[in-house]
Write a protein that holds these residues in place. Structure first.
Motif, PDB file in Angstrom:
ATOM      1  N   VAL A  40       0.902  -1.276  -0.024  1.00 53.70           N
ATOM      2  CA  VAL A  40      -0.150  -0.076   0.025  1.00 53.70           C
ATOM      3  C   VAL A  40       0.860   1.234   0.091  1.00 53.70           C
ATOM      4  CG1 VAL A  40      -1.753   1.241   1.301  1.00 53.70           C
ATOM      5  CG2 VAL A  40      -1.857  -1.192   1.086  1.00 53.70           C
ATOM      6  N   GLU A  41       0.563   2.164  -0.918  1.00 56.62           N
ATOM      7  CA  GLU A  41       1.352   3.496  -0.744  1.00 56.62           C
ATOM      8  C   GLU A  41       0.642   4.655  -0.220  1.00 56.62           C
ATOM      9  OE1 GLU A  41       1.977   3.618  -5.275  1.00 56.62           O
ATOM     10  OE2 GLU A  41       1.212   5.630  -4.992  1.00 56.62           O
ATOM     11  N   VAL A  42       1.519   5.343   0.509  1.00 55.00           N
ATOM     12  CA  VAL A  42       0.854   6.632   1.170  1.00 55.00           C
ATOM     13  C   VAL A  42       1.611   7.929   0.672  1.00 55.00           C
ATOM     14  CG1 VAL A  42      -0.456   5.375   2.875  1.00 55.00           C
ATOM     15  CG2 VAL A  42       2.180   6.087   3.309  1.00 55.00           C
ATOM     16  N   THR A  43       1.059   9.053   1.006  1.00 50.45           N
ATOM     17  CA  THR A  43       1.948  10.229   0.716  1.00 50.45           C
ATOM     18  C   THR A  43       2.271  10.773   2.268  1.00 50.45           C
ATOM     19  OG1 THR A  43       0.689  10.637  -1.422  1.00 50.45           O
ATOM     20  CG2 THR A  43       1.751  12.663  -0.339  1.00 50.45           C
ATOM     21  N   ILE A  44       3.434  11.292   2.138  1.00 48.57           N
ATOM     22  CA  ILE A  44       3.761  11.733   3.692  1.00 48.57           C
ATOM     23  C   ILE A  44       3.897  13.187   3.659  1.00 48.57           C
ATOM     24  CG2 ILE A  44       5.821  11.402   5.363  1.00 48.57           C
ATOM     25  CD1 ILE A  44       4.582   8.891   4.629  1.00 48.57           C
ATOM     26  N   PRO A  45       3.185  13.634   4.400  1.00 51.83           N
ATOM     27  CA  PRO A  45       3.011  15.382   4.651  1.00 51.83           C
ATOM     28  C   PRO A  45       4.049  15.803   5.606  1.00 51.83           C
ATOM     29  CG  PRO A  45       1.204  14.320   5.841  1.00 51.83           C
ATOM     30  CD  PRO A  45       1.965  13.102   5.369  1.00 51.83           C
ATOM     31  N   ALA A  46       4.410  16.970   5.412  1.00 46.34           N
ATOM     32  CA  ALA A  46       5.411  17.709   6.319  1.00 46.34           C
ATOM     33  C   ALA A  46       5.159  17.392   7.885  1.00 46.34           C
ATOM     34  CB  ALA A  46       5.664  19.179   6.092  1.00 46.34           C
ATOM     35  N   GLY A  47       6.164  17.091   8.350  1.00 44.49           N
ATOM     36  CA  GLY A  47       6.261  16.903   9.903  1.00 44.49           C
ATOM     37  C   GLY A  47       6.889  15.733  10.278  1.00 44.49           C
ATOM     38  N   SER A  48       7.183  15.352  11.642  1.00 42.30           N
ATOM     39  CA  SER A  48       7.750  14.190  12.081  1.00 42.30           C
ATOM     40  C   SER A  48       6.379  13.316  12.644  1.00 42.30           C
ATOM     41  CB  SER A  48       8.429  14.478  13.314  1.00 42.30           C
ATOM     42  OG  SER A  48       8.969  13.274  13.945  1.00 42.30           O
ATOM     43  N   HIS A  49       6.134  12.339  11.970  1.00 47.39           N
ATOM     44  CA  HIS A  49       5.100  11.322  12.051  1.00 47.39           C
ATOM     45  C   HIS A  49       5.710  10.000  12.938  1.00 47.39           C
ATOM     46  CE1 HIS A  49       3.323  14.208   9.624  1.00 47.39           C
ATOM     47  NE2 HIS A  49       4.063  13.824   8.733  1.00 47.39           N
ATOM     48  N   ASP A  50       5.406   9.695  14.025  1.00 46.64           N
ATOM     49  CA  ASP A  50       5.396   8.255  14.670  1.00 46.64           C
ATOM     50  C   ASP A  50       4.352   7.465  14.145  1.00 46.64           C
ATOM     51  OD1 ASP A  50       7.816   8.758  16.264  1.00 46.64           O
ATOM     52  OD2 ASP A  50       6.654   9.566  17.964  1.00 46.64           O
ATOM     53  N   PHE A  51       4.843   6.275  13.687  1.00 42.62           N
ATOM     54  CA  PHE A  51       3.603   5.298  13.208  1.00 42.62           C
ATOM     55  C   PHE A  51       3.715   3.988  13.829  1.00 42.62           C
ATOM     56  CE2 PHE A  51       6.096   2.626  10.247  1.00 42.62           C
ATOM     57  CZ  PHE A  51       7.196   3.719   9.867  1.00 42.62           C
ATOM     58  N   VAL A  52       2.581   3.116  13.803  1.00 43.62           N
ATOM     59  CA  VAL A  52       2.626   1.909  14.549  1.00 43.62           C
ATOM     60  C   VAL A  52       1.803   0.962  13.607  1.00 43.62           C
ATOM     61  CG1 VAL A  52       0.600   2.751  15.912  1.00 43.62           C
ATOM     62  CG2 VAL A  52       2.067   1.019  16.729  1.00 43.62           C
ATOM     63  N   CYS A  53       1.998   0.044  13.959  1.00 43.91           N
ATOM     64  CA  CYS A  53       1.092  -0.960  13.373  1.00 43.91           C
ATOM     65  C   CYS A  53      -0.166  -1.435  14.171  1.00 43.91           C
ATOM     66  CB  CYS A  53       1.516  -2.747  13.101  1.00 43.91           C
ATOM     67  SG  CYS A  53       0.478  -4.074  12.667  1.00 43.91           S
ATOM     68  N   SER A  54      -1.199  -1.209  13.928  1.00 43.10           N
ATOM     69  CA  SER A  54      -2.453  -1.086  14.603  1.00 43.10           C
ATOM     70  C   SER A  54      -2.780  -2.616  15.122  1.00 43.10           C
ATOM     71  CB  SER A  54      -3.725  -0.421  14.151  1.00 43.10           C
ATOM     72  OG  SER A  54      -3.740  -1.001  12.944  1.00 43.10           O
ATOM     73  N   TYR A  55      -2.148  -3.536  14.783  1.00 44.95           N
ATOM     74  CA  TYR A  55      -2.441  -4.824  15.216  1.00 44.95           C
ATOM     75  C   TYR A  55      -1.608  -5.273  16.085  1.00 44.95           C
ATOM     76  CZ  TYR A  55      -5.295  -5.219  10.834  1.00 44.95           C
ATOM     77  OH  TYR A  55      -6.254  -4.815   9.675  1.00 44.95           O
ATOM     78  N   HIS A  56      -0.294  -4.866  16.045  1.00 46.57           N
ATOM     79  CA  HIS A  56       0.962  -5.125  16.849  1.00 46.57           C
ATOM     80  C   HIS A  56       1.606  -3.832  17.395  1.00 46.57           C
ATOM     81  CE1 HIS A  56       0.417  -8.246  13.429  1.00 46.57           C
ATOM     82  NE2 HIS A  56       0.175  -8.852  14.218  1.00 46.57           N
ATOM     83  N   PRO A  57       1.261  -3.437  18.642  1.00 45.11           N
ATOM     84  CA  PRO A  57       1.958  -2.285  18.824  1.00 45.11           C
ATOM     85  C   PRO A  57       3.366  -2.131  19.123  1.00 45.11           C
ATOM     86  CG  PRO A  57      -0.183  -2.953  20.159  1.00 45.11           C
ATOM     87  CD  PRO A  57       0.357  -3.827  19.291  1.00 45.11           C
ATOM     88  N   MET A  85       5.340  -2.859  16.904  1.00 48.14           N
ATOM     89  CA  MET A  85       5.868  -2.673  15.765  1.00 48.14           C
ATOM     90  C   MET A  85       5.887  -1.182  15.591  1.00 48.14           C
ATOM     91  SD  MET A  85       4.215  -5.401  13.304  1.00 48.14           S
ATOM     92  CE  MET A  85       4.994  -4.660  11.803  1.00 48.14           C
ATOM     93  N   THR A  86       7.030  -0.293  15.622  1.00 50.88           N
ATOM     94  CA  THR A  86       6.907   1.178  15.622  1.00 50.88           C
ATOM     95  C   THR A  86       7.797   1.890  14.569  1.00 50.88           C
ATOM     96  OG1 THR A  86       8.384   1.511  17.326  1.00 50.88           O
ATOM     97  CG2 THR A  86       6.184   1.227  18.035  1.00 50.88           C
ATOM     98  N   GLY A  87       7.719   2.926  14.244  1.00 53.19           N
ATOM     99  CA  GLY A  87       8.630   3.654  13.259  1.00 53.19           C
ATOM    100  C   GLY A  87       8.142   5.133  13.330  1.00 53.19           C
ATOM    101  N   ASN A  88       9.367   5.932  12.610  1.00 48.71           N
ATOM    102  CA  ASN A  88       8.931   7.257  12.550  1.00 48.71           C
ATOM    103  C   ASN A  88       9.277   7.726  10.811  1.00 48.71           C
ATOM    104  OD1 ASN A  88      10.461  10.129  12.240  1.00 48.71           O
ATOM    105  ND2 ASN A  88       8.753  10.159  13.885  1.00 48.71           N
ATOM    106  N   ALA A  89       8.254   8.319  10.438  1.00 51.89           N
ATOM    107  CA  ALA A  89       8.709   9.010   9.186  1.00 51.89           C
ATOM    108  C   ALA A  89       8.488  10.573   9.183  1.00 51.89           C
ATOM    109  CB  ALA A  89       7.406   8.689   8.028  1.00 51.89           C
ATOM    110  N   THR A  90       9.758  11.050   8.694  1.00 50.84           N
ATOM    111  CA  THR A  90       9.868  12.487   8.907  1.00 50.84           C
ATOM    112  C   THR A  90       9.839  13.234   7.387  1.00 50.84           C
ATOM    113  OG1 THR A  90      10.948  12.546  11.147  1.00 50.84           O
ATOM    114  CG2 THR A  90      11.333  14.533   9.694  1.00 50.84           C
ATOM    115  N   ALA A  91       9.185  14.111   7.060  1.00 53.68           N
ATOM    116  CA  ALA A  91       8.992  14.800   5.773  1.00 53.68           C
ATOM    117  C   ALA A  91       9.363  16.410   6.071  1.00 53.68           C
ATOM    118  CB  ALA A  91       7.783  14.453   5.352  1.00 53.68           C
ATOM    119  N   GLU A  92      10.180  16.719   5.427  1.00 54.58           N
ATOM    120  CA  GLU A  92      10.829  18.246   5.507  1.00 54.58           C
ATOM    121  C   GLU A  92      10.179  19.096   4.038  1.00 54.58           C
ATOM    122  OE1 GLU A  92      14.603  17.850   6.426  1.00 54.58           O
ATOM    123  OE2 GLU A  92      14.571  17.708   8.518  1.00 54.58           O
TER     124      GLU A  92
END
Ligand SMILES: [Cu+2]
Length: 107
Positions: free
Chosen positions: A81-98, A100-107
């Motif tokens: 699945v593809e998504v577009t990353i807006p500006a900012g620092s975004h922590d993300f998680v798998c909603s089934y397996h908490p 599983m975490t990550g961070n996407a930062t877009a400037e």
């Protein structure tokens, strides 16, 4: 036959590089989900870039930004699945397996 002036010739020759530059501005990146982890788990892109989340696991996952910036929804095994990353620092998680975490930062 139309004779081009020097000015017209320059304008024509400049058009191609400008279009190429604007077309290259948005990039696409891949994040693989394998072994109940995002790889890479933390990454930086430019605002508006596309990230494709590829699920290489045998279980379904999501990549869901905690701030609501993006959400892949359910990604079944072998799907992407593809998504577009807006500006900012975004922590993300798998909603089934908490775990599983990550961070996407877009400037
Ligand atoms: Cu998961």
């Amino acid at each position: 036959m139309v004779k081009l002036t020097r000015r017209q010739v320059l304008a024509t020759s400049l058009a191609v590089p400008v279009l190429a530059a604007s077309g290259a501005r948005a990039a696409t990146y891949q994040v693989t989900i394998q072994g109940f982890a995002f790889n890479p788990a933390a990454f930086k892109v430019a605002a508006g870039d596309t990230v494709i989340f590829i699920n290489a696991d045998g279980s379904s996952h999501t990549a869901t930004a905690k701030d609501g910036a993006f959400d892949t929804g359910k990604i079944a095994p072998g799907q992407s699945v593809e998504v577009t990353i807006p500006a900012g620092s975004h922590d993300f998680v798998c909603s089934y397996h908490p775990s599983m975490t990550g961070n996407a930062t877009a400037e």
